[in-house]
Design a protein around this motif. Structure first.
Motif, mmCIF file in Angstrom:
data_model
loop_
_atom_site.group_PDB
_atom_site.id
_atom_site.type_symbol
_atom_site.label_atom_id
_atom_site.label_comp_id
_atom_site.label_asym_id
_atom_site.label_seq_id
_atom_site.Cartn_x
_atom_site.Cartn_y
_atom_site.Cartn_z
ATOM 1 N N THR A 1 0.874 -1.168 0.050
ATOM 2 C CA THR A 1 0.072 0.111 0.125
ATOM 3 C C THR A 1 0.891 1.318 -0.007
ATOM 4 O OG1 THR A 1 -0.146 0.201 2.400
ATOM 5 C CG2 THR A 1 -1.779 -1.257 1.399
ATOM 6 N N SER B 1 -4.839 1.824 0.765
ATOM 7 C CA SER B 1 -5.300 0.788 1.443
ATOM 8 C C SER B 1 -6.813 0.644 1.501
ATOM 9 C CB SER B 1 -5.085 1.197 3.033
ATOM 10 O OG SER B 1 -5.500 2.525 3.339
ATOM 11 N N GLU C 1 0.788 3.549 2.050
ATOM 12 C CA GLU C 1 0.943 3.638 3.496
ATOM 13 C C GLU C 1 2.450 3.044 3.883
ATOM 14 O OE1 GLU C 1 -3.314 4.862 3.003
ATOM 15 O OE2 GLU C 1 -1.972 3.189 2.318
ATOM 16 N N GLN C 2 2.343 1.741 3.359
ATOM 17 C CA GLN C 2 3.659 0.937 3.533
ATOM 18 C C GLN C 2 4.881 1.713 2.860
ATOM 19 O OE1 GLN C 2 2.039 -2.920 2.296
ATOM 20 N NE2 GLN C 2 1.683 -3.594 4.285
#
Length: 432
Positions: free
Chosen positions: A183, A299, A185-186
């Motif tokens: 994602t 996500s 975010e990752q």
């Protein structure tokens, strides 16, 4: 059989290829890879015919198309006009209507405004063209370009994204490599770990090509309301997109800079247009240690993928040889052609294990690389489409992600409001 060509400034004439091979089954079933043909289809190219082909494709891929066709259709001569030699407005003024066209998706509305696209549904039905050959989401995206559900274009390859990464930077800082299925975010967390200044060198964790990801529009958000033709940018969803993607520039040592992934080699991760050939050359000449993973996702991605970005074929209503042109398009969308193009690095747009397994087989310098990542960029649910989207996307990527944002001189809400106002102003100008 020898193939001869006569090139002029505006056109080339090429004698091409062998007997008709249908890529059709029935339109409502089958696996999309059948080659059965009926009497009507067999007769469509049984007599000598010259087809006028107008394209903005580059010479390399045009030559591949010609080579493939040359093996199939001995009765067809292609008169090819290149867009770089004769622009759309000039073509319309000359009045030499092509029999079929291939163009980039961003130019669809220009083609439509010049009356160069038509509904191919009757031809699809007549020749039992199986649209289930296409990957999931393709035909839904195609029909989104018509408020009547018409098939005004048939795409022939995907412009899929991947995340390029420099393995040497991750090795230097002892950080694990990116992986498929991440994602944003990752990716943000990874970028923080490798955005550093060391030994006089600034290492940037992640940069991206703004225009490309705005067009990809992974959240499937509308730019313009098709009912009002007004921008719809001031929304919580667009704020989320901008906070996420623009947020990378707020990571210490990862502020926006116009850096080149394969030349500067101080960018750990990058995404945008396909730069494989340039990366391979850099690996050969400078030792760039690279690989790719699939394009990261939000996500919470309601669209389920990215917006379809694909060049396409279409047939102008003024074509004198609609049937013959459609038969040629059918062949160019067959598994046989998709496999040949996949070997050369074009991402297949059809459901085909053979094409997937052949992907990048003939590309030098990619052995051992995760090239399958290119095949994982799924087509999402299409966002509402309008003829003003090009204006909106251009303003958005230049302004919303512009210096006011990444230098933190304006807040996100103010930027979105000003972007929406600018889009509406430009739309109004285009209507005058």
């Amino acid at each position: 059989m020898a193939v001869t060509a006569k090139w002029s400034r505006t056109a080339c004439a090429v004698a091409v290829g062998a007997a008709l091979l249908s890529a059709c089954g029935t339109r409502t079933g089958g696996n999309g890879t059948g080659t059965g043909d009926g009497g009507e289809a067999a007769g469509a190219l049984s007599k000598p015919v010259t087809l006028h082909y107008y394209t903005n494709d580059n010479t390399k891929w045009l030559e591949l198309e010609q080579q493939l066709i040359a093996k199939k259709y001995p009765n067809v001569t292609l008169k090819v006009t290149l867009e770089k030699d004769l622009k759309l407005d000039q073509l319309a003024a000359v009045g030499d209507i092509p029999d079929f066209i291939s163009f980039s998706l961003g130019s669809f509305w220009d083609l439509k405004s010049y009356g160069l696209v038509s509904d191919m549904t009757p031809l699809m039905n007549k020749y039992r063209f199986d649209d289930k050959r296409f990957l999931p989401g393709v035909m839904e995206s195609v029909r989104s370009y018509s408020d009547k559900g018409e098939v005004l274009l048939l795409p022939f390859e995907l412009n899929s994204n991947v995340l390029f990464y420099n393995k040497a930077i991750f090795d230097k800082f002892g950080v694990s490599y990116p992986r498929d299925g991440m994602t944003w975010e990752q990716v943000y967390d990874l970028a923080r770990k490798v955005s550093r200044s060391e030994g006089g060198t600034e290492y940037h964790g992640f940069l991206f090509q703004h225009q490309n990801l705005v067009w990809k529009n992974q959240l499937g958000l509308p730019f313009v309301d098709p009912k009002t033709n007004k921008a719809v940018i001031q929304t919580a969803e667009w704020k989320k997109w901008l906070d996420t993607m623009g947020g990378f520039y707020f990571i210490p040592n990862n502020e926006y800079k116009n850096l080149n992934f394969y030349k500067d080699q101080n960018v750990a991760m990058w995404t945008g247009a396909n730069i494989v050939s340039s990366v391979v050359e850099a690996a050969k000449t400078t030792g760039l240690n690279w690989d790719v993973v699939s394009l990261p996702q939000f996500s919470d991605n309601p669209s389920g993928g990215t917006q379809m970005i694909a060049p396409f074929y279409t047939i102008p209503p003024g074509s004198k040889h609609k049937d013959e042109a459609f038969r040629l398009i059918s062949y160019l969308l067959s598994e046989e052609v998709q496999v040949a193009k996949a070997k050369a690095g074009k991402v297949p747009i059809v459901v085909s294990q053979a094409a997937n397994e052949s992907f990048a087989a003939d590309l030098p310098g990619v052995a051992g690389k995760n090239m399958g990542a290119f095949l994982k960029d799924k087509i999402g649910k299409p966002a509402p489409v309008t003829k003003y989207d090009g204006i909106a996307k251009d303003v958005f990527y230049k302004t919303a992600l512009g210096k006011d944002f990444y230098t933190q001189t304006k807040d996100v809400n103010t930027i979105l409001r000003e972007v929406e106002e600018e889009i509406n102003r430009k739309i109004k100008e285009s209507q005058q």
